[in-house]
Design a protein around this motif. Structure first.
Motif, PDB file in Angstrom:
ATOM      1  N   PHE A 281       0.809  -1.216   0.000  1.00  0.00           N
ATOM      2  CA  PHE A 281       0.000   0.000   0.000  1.00  0.00           C
ATOM      3  C   PHE A 281       0.847   1.273   0.000  1.00  0.00           C
ATOM      4  O   PHE A 281       0.312   2.368   0.137  1.00  0.00           O
ATOM      5  CB  PHE A 281      -0.927   0.014   1.228  1.00  0.00           C
ATOM      6  CG  PHE A 281      -1.758  -1.230   1.350  1.00  0.00           C
ATOM      7  CD1 PHE A 281      -2.680  -1.555   0.361  1.00  0.00           C
ATOM      8  CD2 PHE A 281      -1.601  -2.095   2.421  1.00  0.00           C
ATOM      9  CE1 PHE A 281      -3.436  -2.714   0.459  1.00  0.00           C
ATOM     10  CE2 PHE A 281      -2.360  -3.247   2.523  1.00  0.00           C
ATOM     11  CZ  PHE A 281      -3.277  -3.559   1.533  1.00  0.00           C
ATOM     12  N   ALA A 282       2.162   1.127  -0.153  1.00  0.00           N
ATOM     13  CA  ALA A 282       3.031   2.302  -0.101  1.00  0.00           C
ATOM     14  C   ALA A 282       2.831   3.161  -1.350  1.00  0.00           C
ATOM     15  O   ALA A 282       2.994   2.692  -2.478  1.00  0.00           O
ATOM     16  CB  ALA A 282       4.493   1.873   0.016  1.00  0.00           C
ATOM     17  N   GLY A 283       2.458   4.414  -1.152  1.00  0.00           N
ATOM     18  CA  GLY A 283       2.353   5.374  -2.246  1.00  0.00           C
ATOM     19  C   GLY A 283       1.281   5.056  -3.271  1.00  0.00           C
ATOM     20  O   GLY A 283       1.440   5.395  -4.442  1.00  0.00           O
ATOM     21  N   VAL A 284       0.208   4.401  -2.853  1.00  0.00           N
ATOM     22  CA  VAL A 284      -0.876   4.143  -3.816  1.00  0.00           C
ATOM     23  C   VAL A 284      -2.097   4.990  -3.449  1.00  0.00           C
ATOM     24  O   VAL A 284      -2.271   5.405  -2.307  1.00  0.00           O
ATOM     25  CB  VAL A 284      -1.268   2.643  -3.865  1.00  0.00           C
ATOM     26  CG1 VAL A 284      -0.045   1.794  -4.126  1.00  0.00           C
ATOM     27  CG2 VAL A 284      -1.981   2.209  -2.598  1.00  0.00           C
ATOM     28  N   ASP A 285      -2.964   5.202  -4.445  1.00  0.00           N
ATOM     29  CA  ASP A 285      -4.162   6.003  -4.216  1.00  0.00           C
ATOM     30  C   ASP A 285      -5.197   5.176  -3.442  1.00  0.00           C
ATOM     31  O   ASP A 285      -5.088   3.953  -3.329  1.00  0.00           O
ATOM     32  CB  ASP A 285      -4.733   6.450  -5.567  1.00  0.00           C
ATOM     33  CG  ASP A 285      -4.926   5.277  -6.502  1.00  0.00           C
ATOM     34  OD1 ASP A 285      -6.064   4.814  -6.653  1.00  0.00           O
ATOM     35  OD2 ASP A 285      -3.916   4.786  -7.058  1.00  0.00           O
ATOM     36  N   ALA A 286      -6.219   5.867  -2.919  1.00  0.00           N
ATOM     37  CA  ALA A 286      -7.211   5.205  -2.064  1.00  0.00           C
ATOM     38  C   ALA A 286      -7.953   4.100  -2.820  1.00  0.00           C
ATOM     39  O   ALA A 286      -8.216   3.031  -2.262  1.00  0.00           O
ATOM     40  CB  ALA A 286      -8.200   6.239  -1.526  1.00  0.00           C
ATOM     41  N   ALA A 287      -8.273   4.353  -4.100  1.00  0.00           N
ATOM     42  CA  ALA A 287      -9.016   3.349  -4.871  1.00  0.00           C
ATOM     43  C   ALA A 287      -8.190   2.083  -5.050  1.00  0.00           C
ATOM     44  O   ALA A 287      -8.700   0.967  -4.926  1.00  0.00           O
ATOM     45  CB  ALA A 287      -9.395   3.919  -6.229  1.00  0.00           C
ATOM     46  N   THR A 288      -6.877   2.259  -5.295  1.00  0.00           N
ATOM     47  CA  THR A 288      -6.001   1.095  -5.452  1.00  0.00           C
ATOM     48  C   THR A 288      -5.890   0.328  -4.138  1.00  0.00           C
ATOM     49  O   THR A 288      -5.941  -0.907  -4.114  1.00  0.00           O
ATOM     50  CB  THR A 288      -4.606   1.539  -5.922  1.00  0.00           C
ATOM     51  OG1 THR A 288      -4.724   2.121  -7.214  1.00  0.00           O
ATOM     52  CG2 THR A 288      -3.652   0.366  -5.986  1.00  0.00           C
ATOM     53  N   GLU A 289      -5.751   1.068  -3.033  1.00  0.00           N
ATOM     54  CA  GLU A 289      -5.645   0.410  -1.729  1.00  0.00           C
ATOM     55  C   GLU A 289      -6.874  -0.465  -1.480  1.00  0.00           C
ATOM     56  O   GLU A 289      -6.768  -1.630  -1.080  1.00  0.00           O
ATOM     57  CB  GLU A 289      -5.487   1.455  -0.624  1.00  0.00           C
ATOM     58  CG  GLU A 289      -5.395   0.819   0.760  1.00  0.00           C
ATOM     59  CD  GLU A 289      -4.645   1.670   1.765  1.00  0.00           C
ATOM     60  OE1 GLU A 289      -3.901   2.583   1.354  1.00  0.00           O
ATOM     61  OE2 GLU A 289      -4.797   1.417   2.970  1.00  0.00           O
ATOM     62  N   ARG A 290      -8.038   0.094  -1.775  1.00  0.00           N
ATOM     63  CA  ARG A 290      -9.297  -0.635  -1.615  1.00  0.00           C
ATOM     64  C   ARG A 290      -9.279  -1.900  -2.499  1.00  0.00           C
ATOM     65  O   ARG A 290      -9.604  -3.005  -2.057  1.00  0.00           O
ATOM     66  CB  ARG A 290     -10.425   0.312  -2.040  1.00  0.00           C
ATOM     67  CG  ARG A 290     -11.815  -0.050  -1.597  1.00  0.00           C
ATOM     68  CD  ARG A 290     -11.986   0.079  -0.109  1.00  0.00           C
ATOM     69  NE  ARG A 290     -12.154  -1.248   0.487  1.00  0.00           N
ATOM     70  CZ  ARG A 290     -12.014  -1.510   1.780  1.00  0.00           C
ATOM     71  NH1 ARG A 290     -11.669  -0.564   2.620  1.00  0.00           N
ATOM     72  NH2 ARG A 290     -12.193  -2.725   2.244  1.00  0.00           N
ATOM     73  N   ALA A 291      -8.880  -1.710  -3.776  1.00  0.00           N
ATOM     74  CA  ALA A 291      -8.882  -2.829  -4.724  1.00  0.00           C
ATOM     75  C   ALA A 291      -7.923  -3.930  -4.272  1.00  0.00           C
ATOM     76  O   ALA A 291      -8.250  -5.124  -4.342  1.00  0.00           O
ATOM     77  CB  ALA A 291      -8.488  -2.332  -6.120  1.00  0.00           C
ATOM     78  N   ILE A 292      -6.754  -3.525  -3.788  1.00  0.00           N
ATOM     79  CA  ILE A 292      -5.762  -4.522  -3.367  1.00  0.00           C
ATOM     80  C   ILE A 292      -6.263  -5.280  -2.141  1.00  0.00           C
ATOM     81  O   ILE A 292      -6.167  -6.511  -2.064  1.00  0.00           O
ATOM     82  CB  ILE A 292      -4.397  -3.847  -3.091  1.00  0.00           C
ATOM     83  CG1 ILE A 292      -3.808  -3.313  -4.394  1.00  0.00           C
ATOM     84  CG2 ILE A 292      -3.431  -4.830  -2.444  1.00  0.00           C
ATOM     85  CD1 ILE A 292      -2.524  -2.529  -4.223  1.00  0.00           C
ATOM     86  N   VAL A 293      -6.825  -4.534  -1.174  1.00  0.00           N
ATOM     87  CA  VAL A 293      -7.344  -5.192   0.031  1.00  0.00           C
ATOM     88  C   VAL A 293      -8.420  -6.195  -0.344  1.00  0.00           C
ATOM     89  O   VAL A 293      -8.446  -7.333   0.170  1.00  0.00           O
ATOM     90  CB  VAL A 293      -7.893  -4.144   1.025  1.00  0.00           C
ATOM     91  CG1 VAL A 293      -8.701  -4.830   2.122  1.00  0.00           C
ATOM     92  CG2 VAL A 293      -6.765  -3.347   1.620  1.00  0.00           C
ATOM     93  N   ASP A 294      -9.300  -5.802  -1.280  1.00  0.00           N
ATOM     94  CA  ASP A 294     -10.370  -6.718  -1.684  1.00  0.00           C
ATOM     95  C   ASP A 294      -9.805  -8.007  -2.277  1.00  0.00           C
ATOM     96  O   ASP A 294     -10.273  -9.103  -1.968  1.00  0.00           O
ATOM     97  CB  ASP A 294     -11.290  -6.031  -2.711  1.00  0.00           C
ATOM     98  CG  ASP A 294     -12.171  -4.973  -2.048  1.00  0.00           C
ATOM     99  OD1 ASP A 294     -12.246  -4.975  -0.806  1.00  0.00           O
ATOM    100  OD2 ASP A 294     -12.756  -4.157  -2.772  1.00  0.00           O
ATOM    101  N   VAL A 295      -8.781  -7.852  -3.125  1.00  0.00           N
ATOM    102  CA  VAL A 295      -8.180  -9.047  -3.738  1.00  0.00           C
ATOM    103  C   VAL A 295      -7.528  -9.918  -2.660  1.00  0.00           C
ATOM    104  O   VAL A 295      -7.712 -11.144  -2.632  1.00  0.00           O
ATOM    105  CB  VAL A 295      -7.135  -8.650  -4.806  1.00  0.00           C
ATOM    106  CG1 VAL A 295      -6.341  -9.867  -5.260  1.00  0.00           C
ATOM    107  CG2 VAL A 295      -7.826  -8.000  -6.003  1.00  0.00           C
ATOM    108  N   LEU A 296      -6.797  -9.276  -1.736  1.00  0.00           N
ATOM    109  CA  LEU A 296      -6.106 -10.046  -0.698  1.00  0.00           C
ATOM    110  C   LEU A 296      -7.110 -10.776   0.206  1.00  0.00           C
ATOM    111  O   LEU A 296      -6.908 -11.939   0.573  1.00  0.00           O
ATOM    112  CB  LEU A 296      -5.205  -9.127   0.140  1.00  0.00           C
ATOM    113  CG  LEU A 296      -4.030  -8.479  -0.610  1.00  0.00           C
ATOM    114  CD1 LEU A 296      -3.205  -7.608   0.335  1.00  0.00           C
ATOM    115  CD2 LEU A 296      -3.152  -9.538  -1.249  1.00  0.00           C
TER     116      LEU A 296
END
Lengths: 268, 310
Positions: free
Chosen positions: A183-198
């Motif tokens: 999550f380092a240096g990513v936008d909020a939408a990406t953080e959300r998307a990554i968390v969902d995938v994980l």
């Protein structure tokens, strides 16, 4: 702290998560030069969990991951992945290094990077075919990057680059995912998307470990924590282990008491 | 110009120049992307002390002792660079700069102090090679290319470089995926089981072999230029690694042909009766191509700037 954790603290057994747990580490020590970056760390990650590795800068979190995977040489310690040495369990593990650790000016397209995740599948001396490309496209789709397949990787934003890295890990179709600061240096939408995938990976019974920096999201994202500052400070369920006392011990004076209070910890 | 005299005098040097240029440009692509471009420079410099030492030991200037001496010196240099990097904790570029200037200087001293003046080893030869002298005595015209007896008298550098180039192509083709992955992301490559250190060492050894084989024919100027210029220019033409390697081969070939022709015939167009050094001209053309790619290459913009705004 439950009794199993107490036993683990005494250093006699650490395989509280079971003999074939995704990760069992005993006394891992990694050193750059004379000063150990990671000293005698034990860890035990149960299957189907999502663990945050937490600690201050320079605490050896990334080095711990690299030591586990043998990317940097281990000075001592034993690492078991699904009950075997890493070399035997390699195909079941996906590793996502820090985004900043690579040169994004490298001449490659998004699809080229994802195809690297299929390396073991493709095999020595061979090139990827249509089937591999379709697999890679499906992984890109899962992180919302399918439209960028032919884009040069240097043209992506930080968040998009991180999604591509995650897609490469998905292409490995592993049982155990190790991510270094996703999550380092990513936008909020990406953080959300990554968390969902994980979280979907965890719900499929796979195991996720992330080096994580943002203490305010730990309780939302992770069900377990591993607190490290060169040595292991504590490990266990977020509910019982992510406490002000443990954080104070991990960060020392570097984390203001008020900041810990702001986290409004359930156990605090 | 294109008759028997061309086949005898110009064809072998041009072909040797092309083979040498491509053999160096191919690994140069990976060295450049690994920020190791200087290692080609380092290796081609340490070749000098290597061949001087080989001469002092064997007392001959036969090709094989020279090449073995050069190869040993190249490996010694690579090991020394690694030692300086670790013990001195300095950046790789500084370690390379330190090692190759020291060894090159040692080579010059060796040369001065030893009795090599009677034989054909000198600094100028080491730098510029002797491309123009690689002529094909027994050629009588284009038909000699089909004549096995005449072919046997081709300069030996030609077959050496052809074998070197073939080996280089085989190495890069077999380990294409591994080189690509480990160059882009070494930590990931290590985690999926690629032996990144071994592969990196193999790449440096391949580079050293190319440098040594090319050095004998064309001198270190071309070797240094070809490790860097065609790959750097090619990077500015495309955003794909396979295309970049293709462009680097094209640029290396153009440099070798145009450089040789301009060196041989160019001065005459300006009324001068003297030809200039082919090696120098080939390296200059490679530099000019890089300059043009910097000005007009489609991918010359640093892509990270556009990413910062996104």
């Amino acid at each position: 702290m439950n009794s199993a954790e107490l036993i683990a603290e005494s250093g006699r057994i650490v395989d509280v998560a079971g003999k074939d747990a995704p990760l069992t580490v005993r006394g891992l020590t990694v050193s750059y030069g004379h000063k150990p970056a990671v000293f005698s760390v034990d860890a035990s990650i149960p299957a189907g969990s999502m663990t945050a590795i937490i600690g201050p800068n320079g605490a050896g979190k990334s080095t711990f991951l690299k030591g586990v995977l043998g990317v940097v040489p281990r000075l001592s310690g034993e690492v078991r992945i699904f009950g075997h040495p890493f070399a035997q369990s390699r195909k079941r593990v996906a590793y996502v290094p820090q985004r900043a650790s690579v040169d994004w000016d490298f001449p490659a397209r998004v699809i080229d990077v994802v195809l690297m995740g299929l390396y073991v599948d493709i095999g020595l001396f061979r090139l990827w075919g249509t089937r591999h490309r379709q697999q890679a496209m499906a992984c890109l789709d899962r992180v919302g990057m399918a439209d960028f397949a032919d884009r040069q990787i240097g043209q992506l934003s930080g968040g998009q680059q991180q999604r591509v890295f995650l897609a490469r890990a998905l292409a490995q179709n592993a049982d155990f995912y190790l991510l270094d600061e996703p999550f380092a240096g990513v936008d909020a939408a990406t953080e959300r998307a990554i968390v969902d995938v994980l979280k979907s990976l965890r719900d499929e019974g796979r195991t996720v470990v992330c080096v994580h920096h943002d203490l305010s999201t730990v309780t939302d994202y992770f069900d377990r924590v591993l607190l490290i500052n060169v040595r292991r400070i504590a490990e266990g369920p977020t509910l019982t282990t992510f406490t002000p006392e443990n954080l104070q011990e991990t960060y020392g004076g570097r984390l203001a008491a008020t900041h810990i209070d702001e986290l409004r910890l359930s156990a605090g | 110009m294109m008759g028997a005299e061309f086949v005898q005098l110009s064809l072998p040097p041009i072909v040797i120049g092309i083979l040498a240029a491509i053999a160096c440009a191919l690994p140069g692509n990976f060295l450049l992307l690994r920020r190791q471009a200087l290692i080609g420079d380092a290796i081609s410099h340490v070749v000098l002390p290597g061949i001087v030492a080989a001469f002092l030991v064997t007392g001959t200037i036969a090709a094989w002792p020279m090449m073995i001496g050069a190869a040993v010196a190249a490996i010694v240099a690579v090991v020394l660079i690694e030692i300086v990097k670790r013990l001195g904790r300095v950046e790789p570029g500084a370690a390379m700069g330190l090692v190759f200037t020291t060894l090159f200087a040692a080579g010059v001293l060796f040369l001065e102090r030893s009795d090599t003046s009677s034989v054909h080893i000198d600094v100028e030869h080491a730098l510029l090679g002797n491309l123009e002298s690689l002529i094909w005595f027994d050629a009588e015209g284009w038909h000699s290319l089909l004549d096995p007896v005449a072919l046997a008298t081709l300069p030996p550098q030609l077959s050496r470089l052809a074998i070197t180039l073939a080996a280089m192509i085989v190495f890069l083709t077999l380990f294409w995926k591994e080189l690509k992955i480990s160059t882009f992301d070494a930590a990931f490559a290590g985690a999926i089981g690629i032996h990144t250190r071994l592969l990196g060492f193999a790449l440096v050894v391949a580079t050293a072999i190319a440098a040594v084989a090319a050095f004998d024919a064309v001198g270190s100027i071309i070797v240094i230029a070809m490790f860097v210029c065609p790959p750097a220019a090619a990077r500015l033409m495309t955003n794909r690694l396979d295309h970049q390697v293709g462009w680097s081969v094209i640029f290396a070939t153009i440099s070798a042909i145009l450089g040789y022709v301009l060196a041989g015939y160019g001065p005459g167009w300006f009324g001068s009766p003297y030809a200039v050094s082919a090696a120098g001209m080939i390296a200059t053309i490679a530099g000019i191509i890089l300059g043009l790619a910097c000005l007009f290459g489609p991918q010359r913009k640093r892509t990270s700037q556009s990413a910062a705004g996104a």
